[in-house]
Design a protein around this motif. Sequence first.
Motif, PDB file in Angstrom:
ATOM      1  N   LEU A  56      19.196  21.790  18.359  1.00 30.14           N
ATOM      2  CA  LEU A  56      19.399  20.961  19.438  1.00 30.14           C
ATOM      3  C   LEU A  56      18.276  20.117  20.031  1.00 30.14           C
ATOM      4  O   LEU A  56      18.185  18.935  20.297  1.00 30.14           O
ATOM      5  CB  LEU A  56      20.346  21.328  20.453  1.00 30.14           C
ATOM      6  CG  LEU A  56      21.507  21.770  20.006  1.00 30.14           C
ATOM      7  CD1 LEU A  56      22.442  22.209  21.053  1.00 30.14           C
ATOM      8  CD2 LEU A  56      22.374  20.545  19.328  1.00 30.14           C
ATOM      9  N   ALA A 181      25.464  12.776  20.138  1.00 34.83           N
ATOM     10  CA  ALA A 181      25.245  13.786  21.214  1.00 34.83           C
ATOM     11  C   ALA A 181      26.397  13.890  22.203  1.00 34.83           C
ATOM     12  O   ALA A 181      26.983  15.042  22.493  1.00 34.83           O
ATOM     13  CB  ALA A 181      23.986  13.663  21.755  1.00 34.83           C
ATOM     14  N   TYR A 184      29.284  15.878  20.501  1.00 33.73           N
ATOM     15  CA  TYR A 184      29.131  16.986  20.342  1.00 33.73           C
ATOM     16  C   TYR A 184      29.369  17.865  21.808  1.00 33.73           C
ATOM     17  O   TYR A 184      29.909  18.913  21.788  1.00 33.73           O
ATOM     18  CB  TYR A 184      27.703  17.504  19.921  1.00 33.73           C
ATOM     19  CG  TYR A 184      27.479  17.649  18.458  1.00 33.73           C
ATOM     20  CD1 TYR A 184      28.602  18.353  17.669  1.00 33.73           C
ATOM     21  CD2 TYR A 184      26.905  16.859  17.662  1.00 33.73           C
ATOM     22  CE1 TYR A 184      28.346  18.578  16.442  1.00 33.73           C
ATOM     23  CE2 TYR A 184      26.707  16.811  16.209  1.00 33.73           C
ATOM     24  CZ  TYR A 184      27.631  17.568  15.588  1.00 33.73           C
ATOM     25  OH  TYR A 184      27.848  17.939  14.337  1.00 33.73           O
ATOM     26  N   ASP A 188      31.656  20.716  22.656  1.00 40.18           N
ATOM     27  CA  ASP A 188      31.335  21.912  23.206  1.00 40.18           C
ATOM     28  C   ASP A 188      32.325  22.428  24.423  1.00 40.18           C
ATOM     29  O   ASP A 188      32.501  23.598  24.850  1.00 40.18           O
ATOM     30  CB  ASP A 188      29.848  21.606  24.103  1.00 40.18           C
ATOM     31  CG  ASP A 188      28.761  21.661  23.155  1.00 40.18           C
ATOM     32  OD1 ASP A 188      28.994  22.111  22.015  1.00 40.18           O
ATOM     33  OD2 ASP A 188      27.694  21.019  23.385  1.00 40.18           O
ATOM     34  N   ASP A 219      23.158  19.081  24.484  1.00 39.61           N
ATOM     35  CA  ASP A 219      23.578  17.835  23.973  1.00 39.61           C
ATOM     36  C   ASP A 219      23.680  16.840  25.070  1.00 39.61           C
ATOM     37  O   ASP A 219      23.368  15.613  24.470  1.00 39.61           O
ATOM     38  CB  ASP A 219      24.930  18.300  23.489  1.00 39.61           C
ATOM     39  CG  ASP A 219      25.184  18.898  21.926  1.00 39.61           C
ATOM     40  OD1 ASP A 219      24.434  18.646  21.422  1.00 39.61           O
ATOM     41  OD2 ASP A 219      25.878  19.702  21.940  1.00 39.61           O
ATOM     42  N   SER A 222      20.169  15.485  24.810  1.00 37.11           N
ATOM     43  CA  SER A 222      19.989  14.999  23.592  1.00 37.11           C
ATOM     44  C   SER A 222      20.464  13.364  23.760  1.00 37.11           C
ATOM     45  O   SER A 222      19.780  12.438  23.267  1.00 37.11           O
ATOM     46  CB  SER A 222      20.672  15.462  22.385  1.00 37.11           C
ATOM     47  OG  SER A 222      20.036  16.757  22.171  1.00 37.11           O
TER      48      SER A 222
END
Length: 236
Positions: A56, A181, A184, A188, A219, A222
């Motif tokens: 990541l 991101a 994701y 999560d 994330d 990111s």
Amino acid sequence: MLIKNSEKLKRAVNYFSKGEIILWSVSVIFIAVSFAIFDRTNYMTLTASVIGTTSLIFDAKGHPFGQFLMIIFSVIYALISLSFSYYGEMITYLGMTAPMAVFALVSWLRNPYSEGKVEVKVNKISKKETTLMLVLTAAVTAAFYFILGVFGTAYLLPSTLSVSTSFMAAYLTARRSAYFALAYASNDIILIVLWTLASLEDLSYLSVLVCFVVFFVNDMYSFISWLRMGRRQSTG
């Protein structure tokens, strides 16, 4: 030889900002401490967590190496999911995330921001393509709901939602969109719920839960990093 290696190491360290080094270090510390407290035996979980968080931090920089590490993480995480009958996670990561990470790796390598740069060029997908992605996601979600039901997947609804968000994340990653991101990060949250439920039955899975809490933070970083990267590339 020693001087050259020292210079390479210095360049590698300087590649990341101090904030990114701190983020990665704290992430690994949290993962290691949770493993020492709640697990101590399943080193596969520890390995996957460290590889995942390292992936990541490279992804946040738009570095293709992050996708290479994601391929490795996907295989190990699929095996961990199998141990708790999370067949949706296993099928998703082996059958979708890993292959899409291969595709994304090729895409990122073929689309550098500029010649000689390891930073990928940020892409913006059109409204038409976004609609296509949502239609494909709906189709994948419907199909997997029945497939996972046949397999007797634990916690069917959140497991199916995990497939949905994973598909969008994998698609957006391959298309080099900053919103991969965010997708994701959404995934999560679902996985935090899933592994919380698993932890209620077996405390050793708390280390996996902590892993995805760490992933969520990374994330979100990111996503912010890619938005900045996109603005810089568009004006550079």
